[in-house]
Design a protein around this motif. Sequence first.
Motif, PDB file in Angstrom:
ATOM      1  N   ALA A 249      33.025 169.727  16.175  1.00  0.00           N
ATOM      2  CA  ALA A 249      34.149 169.415  17.072  1.00  0.00           C
ATOM      3  C   ALA A 249      33.638 169.296  18.503  1.00  0.00           C
ATOM      4  O   ALA A 249      34.027 168.385  19.248  1.00  0.00           O
ATOM      5  CB  ALA A 249      35.227 170.493  16.957  1.00  0.00           C
ATOM      6  N   TYR A 252      31.670 165.989  18.815  1.00  0.00           N
ATOM      7  CA  TYR A 252      32.592 164.844  18.875  1.00  0.00           C
ATOM      8  C   TYR A 252      33.259 164.776  20.251  1.00  0.00           C
ATOM      9  O   TYR A 252      33.471 163.693  20.789  1.00  0.00           O
ATOM     10  CB  TYR A 252      33.642 164.930  17.751  1.00  0.00           C
ATOM     11  N   ASP A 269      37.878 160.785  17.608  1.00  0.00           N
ATOM     12  CA  ASP A 269      38.877 161.729  18.115  1.00  0.00           C
ATOM     13  C   ASP A 269      39.771 162.256  16.980  1.00  0.00           C
ATOM     14  O   ASP A 269      40.081 163.447  16.933  1.00  0.00           O
ATOM     15  CB  ASP A 269      39.723 161.032  19.190  1.00  0.00           C
ATOM     16  N   ARG A 272      37.802 164.711  15.077  1.00  0.00           N
ATOM     17  CA  ARG A 272      37.641 165.948  15.863  1.00  0.00           C
ATOM     18  C   ARG A 272      38.857 166.871  15.675  1.00  0.00           C
ATOM     19  O   ARG A 272      38.704 168.075  15.465  1.00  0.00           O
ATOM     20  CB  ARG A 272      37.479 165.586  17.339  1.00  0.00           C
ATOM     21  N   GLU A 275      38.573 168.466  12.333  1.00  0.00           N
ATOM     22  CA  GLU A 275      37.498 169.482  12.268  1.00  0.00           C
ATOM     23  C   GLU A 275      38.009 170.799  12.858  1.00  0.00           C
ATOM     24  O   GLU A 275      37.685 171.879  12.353  1.00  0.00           O
ATOM     25  CB  GLU A 275      36.225 169.051  13.019  1.00  0.00           C
TER      26      GLU A 275
END
Length: 313
Positions: A249, A252, A269, A272, A275
């Motif tokens: 995360a 990203y 995104d 992310r 995650e």
Amino acid sequence: MPQTTNTELIQMLAAAVQDEHAAIIQYLRHAYMMGEGELACEIEGIAREEMRHLWILSRWIVRLGGQPTTARGFTDLAGATSPEWMQRDVAAEDRAIAMYEGYLARIEDPDLRADIEHILADERRHRGDFVHFVDKTTLEMQTPPEEPAEEPAPAMAAVDKNALEWGVNHEYAAILQYLVHSFLTMDKDEEISSQLMTQAINEMQHMGWFGEELVGSGEEMPLTHHPLTLPADPAAMLEADIQLENETAAMYGQFIEQMVDPGAKGVIDDARGQEMYHETLFGRLRKRLKPVTSPAATPTTKMWTVGTLKRKS
Ligand SMILES: [Fe+2]
Ligand SMILES: [Fe+2]
Ligand SMILES: [Fe+2]
Ligand SMILES: [Fe+2]
């Protein structure tokens, strides 16, 4: 029926796991190269079934006292058009069918036979599907497009390409890591095991988003993965998974600050966000494994947090 030793059985199953792994990657690669559409979705569905086969066979390896394998067997990367790719997938199913038919002649255990027969039935169905896809894609190629061919996509910015490639390498590793953790935790905690399998499928979706972005811009999808963390203890597995999600995360997040293409940025995104959910989900699952303290334990009992887990590991 000839006697097959336990060691031979484990070797046979490991070879099958490597071929299932190869099929997943080969089919996903073809699905992404074909872009969005009904056919790509159907192929991704077949790849998910191969994931289930990998799971079933790996469970047997563990049950027989063997070591699960994350190596990948022969992956057919040749071919330049959709019909050629589909023909290579028919050939992959043919190889799988021949292998499992051979296994049935050597395996006596009724439970293992039942699982192999179940997998074999899937492979025969897949073969039929891919034969149909050869016809369908051949026909599509012969039909002139109604609209003029799209302009080739402009070259992808290096920063976007790096992010997407790093993402594919990560997602590939996450798929394998969670799959292995899933079949290793099955006897300890079914909830943890099934959640890990579900999230492995979610990571496969992320790989799909990134793969399609890369291939759509004329780039290749990487076929390698980041290193895996495969401890023997379920608590250590979840701690490794929490750490992986946390680091990913963050990574990203860093990519998003630099990326230029809105589409590529958008998928990073979206991943992310998921995650971060995975991190909290794995944190919750980790608590299920907390050793039970005395019934007198009060609500002030120390609770696990991601921070304490990290310090612990
Ligand atoms: Fe399979
Ligand atoms: Fe198959
Ligand atoms: Fe992911
Ligand atoms: Fe994740």
